[in-house]
Motif scaffolding. Sequence first.
Motif, mmCIF file in Angstrom:
data_model
loop_
_atom_site.group_PDB
_atom_site.id
_atom_site.type_symbol
_atom_site.label_atom_id
_atom_site.label_comp_id
_atom_site.label_asym_id
_atom_site.label_seq_id
_atom_site.Cartn_x
_atom_site.Cartn_y
_atom_site.Cartn_z
ATOM 1 N N VAL A 414 0.834 -1.207 0.000
ATOM 2 C CA VAL A 414 0.000 0.000 0.000
ATOM 3 C C VAL A 414 0.870 1.260 0.000
ATOM 4 N N PHE A 415 1.953 1.245 0.802
ATOM 5 C CA PHE A 415 2.836 2.405 0.897
ATOM 6 C C PHE A 415 3.533 2.644 -0.451
ATOM 7 N N SER A 417 2.470 1.779 -3.397
ATOM 8 C CA SER A 417 1.472 2.278 -4.345
ATOM 9 C C SER A 417 1.197 3.759 -4.113
ATOM 10 N N TYR A 418 1.184 4.145 -2.849
ATOM 11 C CA TYR A 418 0.859 5.522 -2.504
ATOM 12 C C TYR A 418 1.926 6.503 -3.013
ATOM 13 N N ILE A 419 3.209 6.071 -2.946
ATOM 14 C CA ILE A 419 4.276 6.967 -3.382
ATOM 15 C C ILE A 419 4.633 6.757 -4.836
#
Length: 421
Positions: A414-415, A417-419
């Motif tokens: 998730v992290f 994907s977020y960045i």
Amino acid sequence: MAPHRRNIDDVLARINFPLFTLQMLTNRHVLVGGGGGSSKTGVANGFEIFELSHDGKKFHVEEVTRHETGPNVVMNCSVSSSPDKKHTYLVAGQESHCQLYHVNTDFAAQLNGSVETIGNNHEDTGEFRQRKNKTNNNKNTKKRLKFVLSPGDSVQTDFNGTEPLCRVVRLHPNGKLMASGGTDGDIRMWKFPGLEPLAKLKAHTKEIDDIDFSSFGNLLITIAKDGLAVLWDCVKGTEIKRLKWEQPQGSKYLYKRCRFGSIEGQQKSALYMLANPTGVAKRQKSYLQQWYPEEGILKRVTEFDESLSALAVRDDGRFIAVGTMFSGSVSIHVAFSLQRVLNVAGAHSMFVTGLEFLPVSNPENHTVCSVAEAAVLSISVDNQVCIHTLPYRKSIPLWLAIVILIFAMFLTFVFCSYIGL
């Protein structure tokens, strides 16, 4: 990392003579021996027996028996029960001789500070048998087990012409054999408990430092100040092999202690030995070694920054305890990997002379040992008896570890994907 601690509560007892030898007499009775020697110093020689208990918070000991041995200091001893468990024997190295003691037990009723003997119990299994006191039905009566050491035969075990000294005596787990070694370098085998000579094993050229029997097979290991570690067939009285290892370049090592231990899940023994550097190599590391003796293979080694003086293996083979020479420290290691899981720095003010684990192989022995994953007793010439406990190590179930791993991977995804990775 192994925890480091020194707690005043670890001190169980202070004896009025230096301590050199330590044995578990029963599941809860501790025997220590030592003394000041034959010189007129006023320091006694002999044994002390204590009963060990735990109140839920700490260990306690209560003196049960004191036996003095006159001018003869007790430097080493070994305890064994007869095959039928009806008799308990103690053998002790005293000067050039080995002294046999018959260990008899009595039950005593203690009420309002007074003690009354209520019967003999010559079948010492290490457990407390409940007996009815026909002369006193008071519920406050406390029954205690007492010990009486009765000297039996004595045999000379060392024949060094200048200063004969029984350096070590060891009883076979089956209670039928005894081995002794002294300053003359010979290993003498004896039929036990009759103390009839069986054989003299010759391989060492200098005084013997330690001896041990294996629980499986007929193995006997002997080490001496000549640097040799010799494996014997104790029944045939023949040498099997000499254990050799590649020592660090330019150094010389001597073995200090040796103990057999069982390999978990196998009817097979592992061998643990302490090796100290000597001479110009004294600044080098000391070692705790794990051997597979029958194959002659050095399996694992762990290093220490100072010379080592004492060694013990728990009866189930899971843990090893090591005592040091200069700092008086005690450490507990996992036998399989030699990983250190407890270190008690400065447990004693002088070098550690003896170590003994509280037994766990008896399934009924829960009252003392179940408070910790392991507990080891230690003694020193500082006159103190100490106990060191390894708390149960915290662990998490495998399924929970898998869930945590999956969750961590999900958060990482998730992290990323977020960045935008």
